[in-house]
Design a protein around this motif. Sequence first.
Motif, short mmCIF file in Angstrom:
data_model
loop_
_atom_site.label_atom_id
_atom_site.label_comp_id
_atom_site.label_asym_id
_atom_site.label_seq_id
_atom_site.Cartn_x
_atom_site.Cartn_y
_atom_site.Cartn_z
N GLU A 155 -11.59 5.41 2.90
CA GLU A 155 -11.99 6.81 3.11
C GLU A 155 -10.77 7.67 3.44
O GLU A 155 -10.64 8.81 2.96
CB GLU A 155 -13.02 6.89 4.23
CG GLU A 155 -13.66 8.26 4.40
CD GLU A 155 -14.55 8.66 3.24
OE1 GLU A 155 -14.82 9.87 3.09
OE2 GLU A 155 -14.97 7.76 2.48
N PHE A 156 -9.88 7.14 4.27
CA PHE A 156 -8.65 7.87 4.62
C PHE A 156 -7.81 8.11 3.37
O PHE A 156 -7.29 9.21 3.16
CB PHE A 156 -7.85 7.07 5.66
CG PHE A 156 -6.58 7.74 6.08
CD1 PHE A 156 -6.58 8.69 7.09
CD2 PHE A 156 -5.37 7.44 5.45
CE1 PHE A 156 -5.41 9.33 7.48
CE2 PHE A 156 -4.19 8.07 5.83
CZ PHE A 156 -4.22 9.02 6.84
N TRP A 157 -7.65 7.09 2.53
CA TRP A 157 -6.87 7.23 1.29
C TRP A 157 -7.49 8.32 0.39
O TRP A 157 -6.77 9.13 -0.18
CB TRP A 157 -6.86 5.91 0.54
CG TRP A 157 -5.50 5.27 0.47
CD1 TRP A 157 -4.75 5.07 -0.66
CD2 TRP A 157 -4.73 4.72 1.54
NE1 TRP A 157 -3.56 4.46 -0.35
CE2 TRP A 157 -3.53 4.22 1.00
CE3 TRP A 157 -4.94 4.61 2.91
CZ2 TRP A 157 -2.54 3.63 1.78
CZ3 TRP A 157 -3.96 4.02 3.70
CH2 TRP A 157 -2.78 3.54 3.14
N LYS A 158 -8.81 8.33 0.30
CA LYS A 158 -9.50 9.29 -0.56
C LYS A 158 -9.31 10.71 -0.06
O LYS A 158 -9.16 11.65 -0.86
CB LYS A 158 -10.99 8.95 -0.62
CG LYS A 158 -11.79 9.86 -1.53
CD LYS A 158 -13.26 9.43 -1.55
CE LYS A 158 -14.09 10.36 -2.42
NZ LYS A 158 -15.52 9.97 -2.44
N ASN A 159 -9.30 10.89 1.26
CA ASN A 159 -9.22 12.24 1.85
C ASN A 159 -7.80 12.72 2.09
O ASN A 159 -7.59 13.89 2.41
CB ASN A 159 -9.99 12.27 3.17
CG ASN A 159 -11.48 12.05 2.98
OD1 ASN A 159 -12.04 12.39 1.94
ND2 ASN A 159 -12.12 11.45 3.96
N HIS A 160 -6.82 11.84 1.95
CA HIS A 160 -5.42 12.21 2.24
C HIS A 160 -4.48 11.76 1.13
O HIS A 160 -3.40 11.23 1.39
CB HIS A 160 -4.98 11.61 3.59
CG HIS A 160 -5.79 12.08 4.75
ND1 HIS A 160 -6.98 11.48 5.12
CD2 HIS A 160 -5.60 13.11 5.63
CE1 HIS A 160 -7.48 12.10 6.18
NE2 HIS A 160 -6.67 13.09 6.51
N ARG A 161 -4.90 11.96 -0.10
CA ARG A 161 -4.11 11.50 -1.24
C ARG A 161 -2.72 12.13 -1.28
O ARG A 161 -1.72 11.47 -1.56
CB ARG A 161 -4.87 11.80 -2.54
CG ARG A 161 -6.08 10.90 -2.76
CD ARG A 161 -6.94 11.41 -3.89
NE ARG A 161 -7.99 10.45 -4.24
CZ ARG A 161 -9.02 10.74 -5.01
NH1 ARG A 161 -9.15 11.96 -5.52
NH2 ARG A 161 -9.91 9.82 -5.30
#
Length: 231
Positions: free
Chosen positions: A151-157
């Motif tokens: 989720e972090f990767w998806k929201n902070h690309r």
Amino acid sequence: MSIFKNLWVVAKTGFFEEEKLSTNQLIKSFFKLLLILFFFKFLYLAFTALLELIDGFILPMVSENTKLDDYSGLLKFTLTALLAPIVEEFTFRLGLKFSKRNFIIMIGGLTFVVLKVLLHLDWEICLAAVSFVILFLSLILKAKAIDSLAEFWKNHRLLIFYFLLLSFSVVHSTNFELSGPMLLYIPLLILPQIMGGLVYGYARFNHGILMSIGLHMASNGILTLPYLLSS
């Protein structure tokens, strides 16, 4: 959409949706990207050549620690054109697309870079530390933690893209003798890695990690071919 527009999308968003391409299209894309890499290198060389016409402007020298004078031509070529691209792409590009495996390999690679490139520790210590980190993360990362990281990767690309791009670039500044006022040259010295990293990142997003490794190998290999010919 042209490749330059695609590169702009990556620079602006830190992401690019993978396209389904035929083998022929992939080959064409590979050579287009390789040409763009050398176009960027030419622009950088031309720019620095103009700067060196200015009185008092001298680029920092390559560090003695990074010279390969004691190695054979074949070993120089192997390290620069084959081994380095694999290590760097697994460290700085694989993790652009999140998975548990990609994350663990990325952290292992970053651990190696810090210990070997920045701290200059012995190979045995570095490899032992990387092995421990990979094993430790493999054991402790459970489904809940993986979901949170995904989720972090998806929201902070964009953040992740530039963290890895700048890490890749700044690490290469250690190739030069830098101290005191010479540190101000770092933004200029890492421009080739920033431009190259953008191309490798796009290749990673759109064509996979093998494409970015292949491009990196081809780029380094062409530049270091004299090492091989001299062996």
